[in-house]
Design an enzyme around this catalytic site. Structure first.
Site, PDB file in Angstrom:
ATOM      1  N   ASP A  87       0.837  -1.154   0.074  1.00 37.56           N
ATOM      2  CA  ASP A  87      -0.001  -0.079  -0.185  1.00 37.56           C
ATOM      3  C   ASP A  87       0.824   1.299  -0.076  1.00 37.56           C
ATOM      4  O   ASP A  87       1.586   1.423   1.072  1.00 37.56           O
ATOM      5  CB  ASP A  87      -0.927  -0.216   1.295  1.00 37.56           C
ATOM      6  CG  ASP A  87      -1.993  -0.972   1.004  1.00 37.56           C
ATOM      7  OD1 ASP A  87      -1.945  -1.779   0.273  1.00 37.56           O
ATOM      8  OD2 ASP A  87      -3.178  -0.822   2.000  1.00 37.56           O
ATOM      9  N   LYS A  95      -7.011   3.334  -3.219  1.00 39.11           N
ATOM     10  CA  LYS A  95      -7.270   3.352  -1.500  1.00 39.11           C
ATOM     11  C   LYS A  95      -7.760   4.585  -1.425  1.00 39.11           C
ATOM     12  O   LYS A  95      -7.027   5.782  -1.830  1.00 39.11           O
ATOM     13  CB  LYS A  95      -6.068   3.135  -0.833  1.00 39.11           C
ATOM     14  CG  LYS A  95      -6.229   2.733   0.520  1.00 39.11           C
ATOM     15  CD  LYS A  95      -5.131   2.253   1.341  1.00 39.11           C
ATOM     16  CE  LYS A  95      -5.221   2.117   2.638  1.00 39.11           C
ATOM     17  NZ  LYS A  95      -3.901   1.254   3.416  1.00 39.11           N
ATOM     18  N   LYS A 138     -10.334   0.103  -2.499  1.00 40.85           N
ATOM     19  CA  LYS A 138     -10.122  -0.287  -1.183  1.00 40.85           C
ATOM     20  C   LYS A 138     -10.365   0.747  -0.120  1.00 40.85           C
ATOM     21  O   LYS A 138      -9.861   2.062  -0.561  1.00 40.85           O
ATOM     22  CB  LYS A 138      -8.528  -0.611  -0.772  1.00 40.85           C
ATOM     23  CG  LYS A 138      -8.238  -0.980   0.664  1.00 40.85           C
ATOM     24  CD  LYS A 138      -7.008  -1.300   1.066  1.00 40.85           C
ATOM     25  CE  LYS A 138      -6.762  -1.409   2.759  1.00 40.85           C
ATOM     26  NZ  LYS A 138      -5.201  -1.896   2.935  1.00 40.85           N
TER      27      LYS A 138
END
Length: 236
Positions: A96, A156, A184
């Site tokens: 991430d 994300k 996400k």
């Protein structure tokens, strides 16, 4: 009538990114993730070797997620790439990554891509952390297009240091991604109703430190707040 609720476990990245925790908390987080069958465990680079050992060999059901450039991304690209390379060597299954928001502010899509591309080339799935709640519409569009162009697997909503994830953020990312990347939702996911709404809006992964409480609420078929202390899973 009982509600027909989905199984959230395969969507949850069980996060422990508090810089003030030690190895015992990291190990407990891994045990919880394995017990409930979460998609992943998300920890800081510092703890990747500990988490890798606790989860077992790479390729296990619960994936190990490392964060890179977390939480602000304001470091030179070479240092960010070195952290990503180290994380991959330490056993991370996914990364991430916080991108270069400074380049985004300057409208420099080239620098934004150059920050991310070498990390994607390491071969691990990359989720690009976009602070959707703080980006102007034009900047968000640029960031999504650039992230997808370099091969990001997921977009994300945030790092947890900005506004909480919202249905509107997820819908906007889904609209911009047009099926080319997963979504996400992460940050401030406090209860089951919120988690379910984010999934219904299009999130295919949920980043949260409250995964255990969410699962308990799900199994009860209710919507109680997911911030309370939860029972420990059985020892491995």
């Amino acid at each position: 009538m009982a509600r027909d609720l989905p199984d959230l476990a395969p969507l949850i990245d069980h996060a422990l990114l508090d810089p003030h925790v030690g190895s015992e908390a990291i190990q407990r987080c891994c045990d919880e993730a394995r017990h409930f069958g979460f998609a992943g465990v998300c920890v800081a680079s510092r703890w990747l070797p500990v988490a890798r050992e606790r989860l077992g060999s790479s390729g296990s059901r619960t994936r190990l997620v490392g964060v890179v450039g977390f939480p602000f991304g304001a470091i030179p690209a070479a240092i960010k790439w070195a952290e990503a390379e180290w994380a991959a060597a330490a056993g991370a299954d996914e990364l991430d990554v916080v991108p270069d928001f400074g380049a985004l502010a300057d409208g420099d899509s080239g620098a934004f891509c150059q920050d991310l591309a070498p990390i994607v080339e390491l071969g691990l799935p990359v989720k690009v952390i976009l602070e959707v709640g703080r980006l102007a519409p034009e900047a968000l569009e640029l960031a999504v297009a650039a992230a997808i162009d370099v091969g990001a697997s997921f977009l994300k909503t945030g790092s947890g240091f900005g506004p909480a994830a919202s249905v509107e953020q997820v819908r906007r990312l889904r609209e911009l991604a047009r099926g080319r990347a997963g979504i996400k939702a992460s940050g401030g996911i406090a209860d089951l109703e919120q988690a379910l709404a984010l999934v219904e809006a299009g999130a295919s992964r949920l980043g949260t430190s409250r995964g255990v409480a969410l699962m308990q609420a799900l199994r009860q078929g209710g919507s109680r707040t997911a911030g309370a202390e939860s029972a420990e899973p059985p020892a491995p």
